[in-house]
Design a protein around this motif. Structure first.
Motif, PDB file in Angstrom:
ATOM      1  N   ARG A 137     -41.620  49.284 -40.401  1.00  0.00           N
ATOM      2  CA  ARG A 137     -41.157  50.392 -41.234  1.00  0.00           C
ATOM      3  C   ARG A 137     -39.718  50.233 -41.689  1.00  0.00           C
ATOM      4  NH1 ARG A 137     -43.799  54.418 -37.970  1.00  0.00           N
ATOM      5  NH2 ARG A 137     -41.964  54.452 -36.654  1.00  0.00           N
ATOM      6  N   HIS A 138     -38.885  49.639 -40.870  1.00  0.00           N
ATOM      7  CA  HIS A 138     -37.462  49.574 -41.165  1.00  0.00           C
ATOM      8  C   HIS A 138     -37.132  48.307 -41.940  1.00  0.00           C
ATOM      9  CE1 HIS A 138     -36.932  52.927 -38.499  1.00  0.00           C
ATOM     10  NE2 HIS A 138     -37.603  52.280 -37.565  1.00  0.00           N
ATOM     11  N   ALA A 139     -36.361  48.454 -42.979  1.00  0.00           N
ATOM     12  CA  ALA A 139     -35.928  47.302 -43.758  1.00  0.00           C
ATOM     13  C   ALA A 139     -34.531  46.931 -43.291  1.00  0.00           C
ATOM     14  CB  ALA A 139     -35.926  47.633 -45.245  1.00  0.00           C
ATOM     15  N   TYR A 140     -34.436  45.842 -42.579  1.00  0.00           N
ATOM     16  CA  TYR A 140     -33.127  45.405 -42.113  1.00  0.00           C
ATOM     17  C   TYR A 140     -33.121  43.878 -42.074  1.00  0.00           C
ATOM     18  CZ  TYR A 140     -35.511  44.979 -37.605  1.00  0.00           C
ATOM     19  OH  TYR A 140     -36.381  44.660 -36.617  1.00  0.00           O
ATOM     20  N   ASP A 141     -31.939  43.313 -42.148  1.00  0.00           N
ATOM     21  CA  ASP A 141     -31.752  41.878 -42.071  1.00  0.00           C
ATOM     22  C   ASP A 141     -30.981  41.561 -40.803  1.00  0.00           C
ATOM     23  OD1 ASP A 141     -32.954  41.275 -44.531  1.00  0.00           O
ATOM     24  OD2 ASP A 141     -31.097  41.705 -45.622  1.00  0.00           O
ATOM     25  N   LEU A 142     -31.324  40.448 -40.215  1.00  0.00           N
ATOM     26  CA  LEU A 142     -30.552  39.992 -39.074  1.00  0.00           C
ATOM     27  C   LEU A 142     -29.373  39.192 -39.599  1.00  0.00           C
ATOM     28  CD1 LEU A 142     -33.404  38.961 -36.649  1.00  0.00           C
ATOM     29  CD2 LEU A 142     -31.983  40.985 -36.559  1.00  0.00           C
ATOM     30  N   VAL A 143     -28.195  39.565 -39.172  1.00  0.00           N
ATOM     31  CA  VAL A 143     -26.990  38.922 -39.678  1.00  0.00           C
ATOM     32  C   VAL A 143     -26.201  38.338 -38.526  1.00  0.00           C
ATOM     33  CG1 VAL A 143     -26.799  40.391 -41.716  1.00  0.00           C
ATOM     34  CG2 VAL A 143     -25.687  41.078 -39.596  1.00  0.00           C
ATOM     35  N   GLU A 144     -25.371  37.384 -38.868  1.00  0.00           N
ATOM     36  CA  GLU A 144     -24.474  36.781 -37.892  1.00  0.00           C
ATOM     37  C   GLU A 144     -23.054  36.996 -38.405  1.00  0.00           C
ATOM     38  OE1 GLU A 144     -24.573  32.638 -35.578  1.00  0.00           O
ATOM     39  OE2 GLU A 144     -24.336  32.451 -37.734  1.00  0.00           O
ATOM     40  N   ILE A 145     -22.190  37.435 -37.539  1.00  0.00           N
ATOM     41  CA  ILE A 145     -20.796  37.662 -37.931  1.00  0.00           C
ATOM     42  C   ILE A 145     -19.979  36.497 -37.398  1.00  0.00           C
ATOM     43  CG2 ILE A 145     -18.835  39.219 -37.737  1.00  0.00           C
ATOM     44  CD1 ILE A 145     -20.849  41.483 -37.300  1.00  0.00           C
ATOM     45  N   ASP A 146     -19.304  35.800 -38.323  1.00  0.00           N
ATOM     46  CA  ASP A 146     -18.509  34.648 -37.892  1.00  0.00           C
ATOM     47  C   ASP A 146     -17.133  35.102 -37.419  1.00  0.00           C
ATOM     48  OD1 ASP A 146     -17.339  35.321 -40.262  1.00  0.00           O
ATOM     49  OD2 ASP A 146     -17.774  33.443 -41.288  1.00  0.00           O
ATOM     50  N   SER A 147     -16.280  34.160 -37.072  1.00  0.00           N
ATOM     51  CA  SER A 147     -14.968  34.476 -36.503  1.00  0.00           C
ATOM     52  C   SER A 147     -14.062  35.199 -37.507  1.00  0.00           C
ATOM     53  CB  SER A 147     -14.281  33.200 -36.017  1.00  0.00           C
ATOM     54  OG  SER A 147     -14.127  32.291 -37.096  1.00  0.00           O
ATOM     55  N   GLU A 148     -14.299  35.024 -38.797  1.00  0.00           N
ATOM     56  CA  GLU A 148     -13.483  35.685 -39.817  1.00  0.00           C
ATOM     57  C   GLU A 148     -13.988  37.079 -40.140  1.00  0.00           C
ATOM     58  OE1 GLU A 148     -13.561  33.026 -43.123  1.00  0.00           O
ATOM     59  OE2 GLU A 148     -12.546  31.428 -42.015  1.00  0.00           O
ATOM     60  N   GLY A 149     -15.133  37.470 -39.579  1.00  0.00           N
ATOM     61  CA  GLY A 149     -15.675  38.799 -39.844  1.00  0.00           C
ATOM     62  C   GLY A 149     -16.661  38.837 -40.990  1.00  0.00           C
ATOM     63  N   ASN A 150     -17.021  37.673 -41.538  1.00  0.00           N
ATOM     64  CA  ASN A 150     -17.979  37.631 -42.637  1.00  0.00           C
ATOM     65  C   ASN A 150     -19.406  37.682 -42.080  1.00  0.00           C
ATOM     66  OD1 ASN A 150     -15.841  37.302 -44.441  1.00  0.00           O
ATOM     67  ND2 ASN A 150     -15.880  35.076 -44.159  1.00  0.00           N
ATOM     68  N   GLU A 151     -20.254  38.448 -42.763  1.00  0.00           N
ATOM     69  CA  GLU A 151     -21.654  38.540 -42.355  1.00  0.00           C
ATOM     70  C   GLU A 151     -22.474  37.543 -43.157  1.00  0.00           C
ATOM     71  OE1 GLU A 151     -23.045  42.496 -42.877  1.00  0.00           O
ATOM     72  OE2 GLU A 151     -21.850  43.301 -41.236  1.00  0.00           O
ATOM     73  N   THR A 152     -23.300  36.793 -42.452  1.00  0.00           N
ATOM     74  CA  THR A 152     -24.224  35.879 -43.127  1.00  0.00           C
ATOM     75  C   THR A 152     -25.632  36.224 -42.663  1.00  0.00           C
ATOM     76  OG1 THR A 152     -23.965  34.245 -41.373  1.00  0.00           O
ATOM     77  CG2 THR A 152     -22.569  33.993 -43.304  1.00  0.00           C
ATOM     78  N   VAL A 153     -26.555  36.340 -43.616  1.00  0.00           N
ATOM     79  CA  VAL A 153     -27.939  36.671 -43.295  1.00  0.00           C
ATOM     80  C   VAL A 153     -28.604  35.424 -42.726  1.00  0.00           C
ATOM     81  CG1 VAL A 153     -30.141  37.445 -44.232  1.00  0.00           C
ATOM     82  CG2 VAL A 153     -28.000  38.378 -45.130  1.00  0.00           C
ATOM     83  N   LEU A 154     -29.273  35.588 -41.589  1.00  0.00           N
ATOM     84  CA  LEU A 154     -29.943  34.466 -40.941  1.00  0.00           C
ATOM     85  C   LEU A 154     -31.326  34.262 -41.540  1.00  0.00           C
ATOM     86  CD1 LEU A 154     -29.040  35.224 -37.237  1.00  0.00           C
ATOM     87  CD2 LEU A 154     -27.981  33.544 -38.715  1.00  0.00           C
ATOM     88  N   SER A 155     -31.686  33.010 -41.746  1.00  0.00           N
ATOM     89  CA  SER A 155     -33.020  32.711 -42.257  1.00  0.00           C
ATOM     90  C   SER A 155     -33.999  32.615 -41.093  1.00  0.00           C
ATOM     91  CB  SER A 155     -32.991  31.387 -43.031  1.00  0.00           C
ATOM     92  OG  SER A 155     -32.721  30.325 -42.136  1.00  0.00           O
ATOM     93  N   SER A 156     -35.264  32.542 -41.412  1.00  0.00           N
ATOM     94  CA  SER A 156     -36.284  32.491 -40.360  1.00  0.00           C
ATOM     95  C   SER A 156     -36.185  31.197 -39.549  1.00  0.00           C
ATOM     96  CB  SER A 156     -37.677  32.622 -40.963  1.00  0.00           C
ATOM     97  OG  SER A 156     -37.917  31.547 -41.857  1.00  0.00           O
ATOM     98  N   ASN A 157     -35.701  30.122 -40.154  1.00  0.00           N
ATOM     99  CA  ASN A 157     -35.543  28.863 -39.415  1.00  0.00           C
ATOM    100  C   ASN A 157     -34.463  28.982 -38.350  1.00  0.00           C
ATOM    101  OD1 ASN A 157     -37.480  27.709 -41.006  1.00  0.00           O
ATOM    102  ND2 ASN A 157     -36.007  26.823 -42.449  1.00  0.00           N
ATOM    103  N   GLU A 158     -33.406  29.723 -38.637  1.00  0.00           N
ATOM    104  CA  GLU A 158     -32.325  29.893 -37.678  1.00  0.00           C
ATOM    105  C   GLU A 158     -32.693  30.860 -36.559  1.00  0.00           C
ATOM    106  OE1 GLU A 158     -29.430  31.288 -40.403  1.00  0.00           O
ATOM    107  OE2 GLU A 158     -28.605  29.301 -40.802  1.00  0.00           O
ATOM    108  N   LEU A 159     -33.702  31.696 -36.795  1.00  0.00           N
ATOM    109  CA  LEU A 159     -34.091  32.688 -35.812  1.00  0.00           C
ATOM    110  C   LEU A 159     -35.021  32.140 -34.735  1.00  0.00           C
ATOM    111  CD1 LEU A 159     -34.754  35.814 -38.019  1.00  0.00           C
ATOM    112  CD2 LEU A 159     -32.801  35.355 -36.550  1.00  0.00           C
TER     113      LEU A 159
END
Length: 139
Positions: free
Chosen positions: A15-37
């Protein structure tokens, strides 16, 4: 087939639409792909019981039945004797004296104890037959 609880959980996750993100050392969010998960987990057939990805522990079971003994059955009878006495006293009301209730309880225990041993023996024998069938490889 999934239980109703499992189906509700899956439906809730979808039901929930959300993306799994990774926050790097600079504070930038990057969306993780299914291969990285993908997590390095063994195939389902090689996992132990209860070894789920969420780290849950296996449920404690009753284990295999123990062979029947008269001592265990007598202990069970001692546990049930006050319950039988209270039941007889409640159901009889004023029509039965305390001594009469004790006689009725003794009668109930005289039936309960051998029956309990018989049931333990029945469960034990069926368990042993099941193990023997499993060892021989046939049903």
């Amino acid at each position: 087939m999934a239980t109703q609880k499992q189906r509700r959980k899956r439906a809730k996750e979808k039901r929930h639409a959300y993306d799994l993100v990774e926050i790097d050392s600079e504070g930038n969010e990057t969306v993780l792909s299914s291969n990285e998960l993908k997590v390095d987990t063994p195939p389902r057939s090689q996992r132990k019981k209860g070894d789920a990805r969420n780290g849950s522990k296996p449920r404690p079971g009753r284990g295999s039945p123990r062979p029947p003994t008269w001592g265990r059955v007598l202990k069970r009878g001692a546990i049930f004797a006050p319950i039988f006495l209270a039941t007889v006293l409640l159901l009889a009301g004023n029509r039965l004296t305390f001594q009469g209730a004790l006689v009725q309880t003794a009668f109930l225990l005289a039936i309960f104890i051998p029956f309990s041993y018989f049931m333990d023996r029945l469960v034990w024998r069926s368990h042993e037959k099941r193990l023997a069938r499993a060892k021989s490889g046939g049903r």
